[in-house]
Write a protein that holds these residues in place. Structure first.
Motif, PDB file in Angstrom:
ATOM      1  N   SER A  91     -14.505   2.735   0.084  1.00  0.00           N
ATOM      2  CA  SER A  91     -13.826   1.634   1.028  1.00  0.00           C
ATOM      3  C   SER A  91     -14.663  -0.372   1.283  1.00  0.00           C
ATOM      4  O   SER A  91     -15.937   0.390   1.588  1.00  0.00           O
ATOM      5  N   THR A  92     -14.381  -1.104   0.771  1.00  0.00           N
ATOM      6  CA  THR A  92     -14.062  -2.143   1.676  1.00  0.00           C
ATOM      7  C   THR A  92     -13.564  -2.499   2.612  1.00  0.00           C
ATOM      8  O   THR A  92     -13.054  -2.737   2.570  1.00  0.00           O
ATOM      9  N   ILE A  93     -14.338  -2.500   4.073  1.00  0.00           N
ATOM     10  CA  ILE A  93     -12.440  -2.969   5.112  1.00  0.00           C
ATOM     11  C   ILE A  93     -12.904  -4.456   6.292  1.00  0.00           C
ATOM     12  O   ILE A  93     -13.990  -4.904   5.606  1.00  0.00           O
ATOM     13  N   ARG A  94     -11.925  -4.616   5.340  1.00  0.00           N
ATOM     14  CA  ARG A  94     -11.619  -6.245   5.573  1.00  0.00           C
ATOM     15  C   ARG A  94     -11.147  -5.932   7.266  1.00  0.00           C
ATOM     16  O   ARG A  94      -9.745  -5.576   7.600  1.00  0.00           O
ATOM     17  N   VAL A  95     -10.920  -7.357   8.125  1.00  0.00           N
ATOM     18  CA  VAL A  95     -10.703  -7.298   9.412  1.00  0.00           C
ATOM     19  C   VAL A  95     -10.034  -8.417   9.742  1.00  0.00           C
ATOM     20  O   VAL A  95     -10.414  -9.602   9.274  1.00  0.00           O
TER      21      VAL A  95
ATOM     22  N   SER B 107       1.131  -0.987  -0.017  1.00  0.00           N
ATOM     23  CA  SER B 107      -0.493  -0.391  -0.218  1.00  0.00           C
ATOM     24  C   SER B 107       0.473   1.407  -0.237  1.00  0.00           C
ATOM     25  O   SER B 107       0.396   2.644  -0.180  1.00  0.00           O
ATOM     26  N   VAL B 108       2.241   1.396   0.161  1.00  0.00           N
ATOM     27  CA  VAL B 108       3.054   2.204   0.492  1.00  0.00           C
ATOM     28  C   VAL B 108       3.454   2.409  -1.344  1.00  0.00           C
ATOM     29  O   VAL B 108       4.290   1.602  -1.696  1.00  0.00           O
ATOM     30  N   ARG B 109       3.456   3.590  -1.368  1.00  0.00           N
ATOM     31  CA  ARG B 109       4.491   4.593  -2.862  1.00  0.00           C
ATOM     32  C   ARG B 109       5.026   4.843  -2.500  1.00  0.00           C
ATOM     33  O   ARG B 109       5.038   5.655  -1.231  1.00  0.00           O
ATOM     34  N   SER B 110       6.429   5.488  -3.300  1.00  0.00           N
ATOM     35  CA  SER B 110       7.151   5.875  -3.952  1.00  0.00           C
ATOM     36  C   SER B 110       7.237   6.748  -4.436  1.00  0.00           C
ATOM     37  O   SER B 110       7.321   6.829  -5.858  1.00  0.00           O
ATOM     38  N   ALA B 111       8.117   7.929  -4.481  1.00  0.00           N
ATOM     39  CA  ALA B 111       8.216   9.215  -5.625  1.00  0.00           C
ATOM     40  C   ALA B 111       9.412  10.197  -5.029  1.00  0.00           C
ATOM     41  O   ALA B 111       9.605  10.439  -4.225  1.00  0.00           O
ATOM     42  N   GLY B 112      10.500   9.712  -5.938  1.00  0.00           N
ATOM     43  CA  GLY B 112      11.467  10.335  -5.864  1.00  0.00           C
ATOM     44  C   GLY B 112      12.151   9.872  -4.344  1.00  0.00           C
ATOM     45  O   GLY B 112      11.860   8.469  -3.931  1.00  0.00           O
ATOM     46  N   SER B 113      12.667  10.817  -2.769  1.00  0.00           N
ATOM     47  CA  SER B 113      13.179   9.507  -1.753  1.00  0.00           C
ATOM     48  C   SER B 113      11.769   9.489  -0.775  1.00  0.00           C
ATOM     49  O   SER B 113      11.892   9.594  -0.090  1.00  0.00           O
ATOM     50  N   ASP B 114      10.814   9.838  -1.510  1.00  0.00           N
ATOM     51  CA  ASP B 114       9.487  10.363  -0.348  1.00  0.00           C
ATOM     52  C   ASP B 114       8.068   9.211  -0.809  1.00  0.00           C
ATOM     53  O   ASP B 114       8.415   8.132  -1.357  1.00  0.00           O
ATOM     54  N   SER B 115       7.717   8.481   0.439  1.00  0.00           N
ATOM     55  CA  SER B 115       7.020   7.636   0.010  1.00  0.00           C
ATOM     56  C   SER B 115       5.220   8.208   1.185  1.00  0.00           C
ATOM     57  O   SER B 115       5.755   9.070   1.564  1.00  0.00           O
ATOM     58  N   PHE B 116       4.759   7.442   0.485  1.00  0.00           N
ATOM     59  CA  PHE B 116       3.736   8.036   0.589  1.00  0.00           C
ATOM     60  C   PHE B 116       2.200   6.604   0.191  1.00  0.00           C
ATOM     61  O   PHE B 116       2.835   5.831   0.044  1.00  0.00           O
ATOM     62  N   LEU B 117       1.497   7.397   0.865  1.00  0.00           N
ATOM     63  CA  LEU B 117       0.110   6.538   0.936  1.00  0.00           C
ATOM     64  C   LEU B 117      -1.522   6.856   1.079  1.00  0.00           C
ATOM     65  O   LEU B 117      -1.049   8.118   0.873  1.00  0.00           O
ATOM     66  N   PHE B 118      -2.726   6.479   1.222  1.00  0.00           N
ATOM     67  CA  PHE B 118      -3.719   6.640   0.172  1.00  0.00           C
ATOM     68  C   PHE B 118      -4.202   5.908   1.975  1.00  0.00           C
ATOM     69  O   PHE B 118      -4.554   5.425   2.310  1.00  0.00           O
TER      70      PHE B 118
ATOM     71  N   ILE C  66      -5.714   2.718   2.305  1.00  0.00           N
ATOM     72  CA  ILE C  66      -6.757   2.137   0.506  1.00  0.00           C
ATOM     73  C   ILE C  66      -5.057   1.506   0.280  1.00  0.00           C
ATOM     74  O   ILE C  66      -3.915   1.764   0.473  1.00  0.00           O
ATOM     75  N   VAL C  67      -5.625  -0.134   0.110  1.00  0.00           N
ATOM     76  CA  VAL C  67      -4.600  -1.397  -0.446  1.00  0.00           C
ATOM     77  C   VAL C  67      -4.340  -1.799  -1.813  1.00  0.00           C
ATOM     78  O   VAL C  67      -3.721  -2.267  -1.690  1.00  0.00           O
ATOM     79  N   THR C  68      -6.055  -1.576  -2.436  1.00  0.00           N
ATOM     80  CA  THR C  68      -6.184  -1.884  -3.901  1.00  0.00           C
ATOM     81  C   THR C  68      -7.047  -1.229  -4.347  1.00  0.00           C
ATOM     82  O   THR C  68      -7.353   0.488  -4.452  1.00  0.00           O
ATOM     83  N   GLY C  69      -6.844  -1.073  -6.248  1.00  0.00           N
ATOM     84  CA  GLY C  69      -7.320   0.236  -6.603  1.00  0.00           C
ATOM     85  C   GLY C  69      -6.528   1.225  -7.355  1.00  0.00           C
ATOM     86  O   GLY C  69      -6.564   2.558  -6.953  1.00  0.00           O
ATOM     87  N   LEU C  70      -4.703   0.704  -6.556  1.00  0.00           N
ATOM     88  CA  LEU C  70      -3.713   2.439  -6.198  1.00  0.00           C
ATOM     89  C   LEU C  70      -3.228   2.287  -7.581  1.00  0.00           C
ATOM     90  O   LEU C  70      -2.643   4.105  -7.776  1.00  0.00           O
ATOM     91  N   GLY C  71      -3.181   2.110  -9.095  1.00  0.00           N
ATOM     92  CA  GLY C  71      -2.995   2.152 -10.307  1.00  0.00           C
ATOM     93  C   GLY C  71      -2.981   3.856 -10.598  1.00  0.00           C
ATOM     94  O   GLY C  71      -1.992   4.152 -11.132  1.00  0.00           O
ATOM     95  N   GLN C  72      -4.249   4.131 -10.768  1.00  0.00           N
ATOM     96  CA  GLN C  72      -4.857   4.667 -11.590  1.00  0.00           C
ATOM     97  C   GLN C  72      -5.305   5.757 -10.273  1.00  0.00           C
ATOM     98  O   GLN C  72      -5.911   7.387 -10.648  1.00  0.00           O
ATOM     99  N   LEU C  73      -5.114   5.691  -9.001  1.00  0.00           N
ATOM    100  CA  LEU C  73      -5.392   6.762  -7.828  1.00  0.00           C
ATOM    101  C   LEU C  73      -4.712   8.242  -8.043  1.00  0.00           C
ATOM    102  O   LEU C  73      -3.415   8.133  -7.983  1.00  0.00           O
ATOM    103  N   ALA C  74      -5.666   9.052  -7.657  1.00  0.00           N
ATOM    104  CA  ALA C  74      -4.785  10.462  -7.407  1.00  0.00           C
ATOM    105  C   ALA C  74      -5.250  10.845  -5.900  1.00  0.00           C
ATOM    106  O   ALA C  74      -6.669  10.494  -5.177  1.00  0.00           O
ATOM    107  N   ASP C  75      -4.537  11.965  -5.506  1.00  0.00           N
ATOM    108  CA  ASP C  75      -5.255  12.588  -4.577  1.00  0.00           C
ATOM    109  C   ASP C  75      -6.447  13.041  -4.333  1.00  0.00           C
ATOM    110  O   ASP C  75      -6.806  14.207  -5.674  1.00  0.00           O
ATOM    111  N   GLY C  76      -7.839  13.485  -3.607  1.00  0.00           N
ATOM    112  CA  GLY C  76      -8.348  13.633  -4.357  1.00  0.00           C
ATOM    113  C   GLY C  76      -9.803  13.272  -5.078  1.00  0.00           C
ATOM    114  O   GLY C  76     -11.144  13.626  -4.665  1.00  0.00           O
ATOM    115  N   ASP C  77      -9.377  12.115  -5.257  1.00  0.00           N
ATOM    116  CA  ASP C  77     -10.442  11.169  -6.040  1.00  0.00           C
ATOM    117  C   ASP C  77     -11.312  10.998  -5.123  1.00  0.00           C
ATOM    118  O   ASP C  77     -11.324  10.411  -3.458  1.00  0.00           O
TER     119      ASP C  77
END
Length: 89
Positions: A82-86, A21-32, A67-78
């Motif tokens: 969510s479906t929550i799984r415990v 669920s963690v992505r990288s951009a340059g030296s920064d790491s981010f998630l949604f 958010i752990v799925t559907g990250l390929g095209q996801l952008a901030d503000g989309d």
């Protein structure tokens, strides 16, 4: 044989997320996170990785929905739904 890792007594509890669920951009790491149905991109500071999970030292709070799925095209503000799984043991 068994390997055991014992954290220091004063170590705080860790927030962990699936490593994918963690992505990288340059030296920064981010998630949604899902913030009331809207994808909120968060820059995070990573901790240790254990198996398929990674600790987040800074950037999210306990109880937030990562958010752990559907990250390929996801952008901030989309808009997201969510479906929550415990997790089970």
């Amino acid at each position: 044989s068994v390997s055991v890792r014992i954290p220091p007594v004063n170590a705080p509890w860790a927030i962990t997320v699936p490593a994918n669920s963690v992505r990288s951009a340059g030296s920064d790491s981010f998630l949604f996170v899902d913030s009331d149905g809207v994808a909120d991109q968060r820059t995070v500071i990573l901790g240790d990785r254990v198996g398929d999970r990674i600790a987040i030292r800074l950037g999210i709070e306990a109880g937030e929905t990562v958010i752990v799925t559907g990250l390929g095209q996801l952008a901030d503000g989309d808009l997201v739904a969510s479906t929550i799984r415990v997790a089970s043991r």
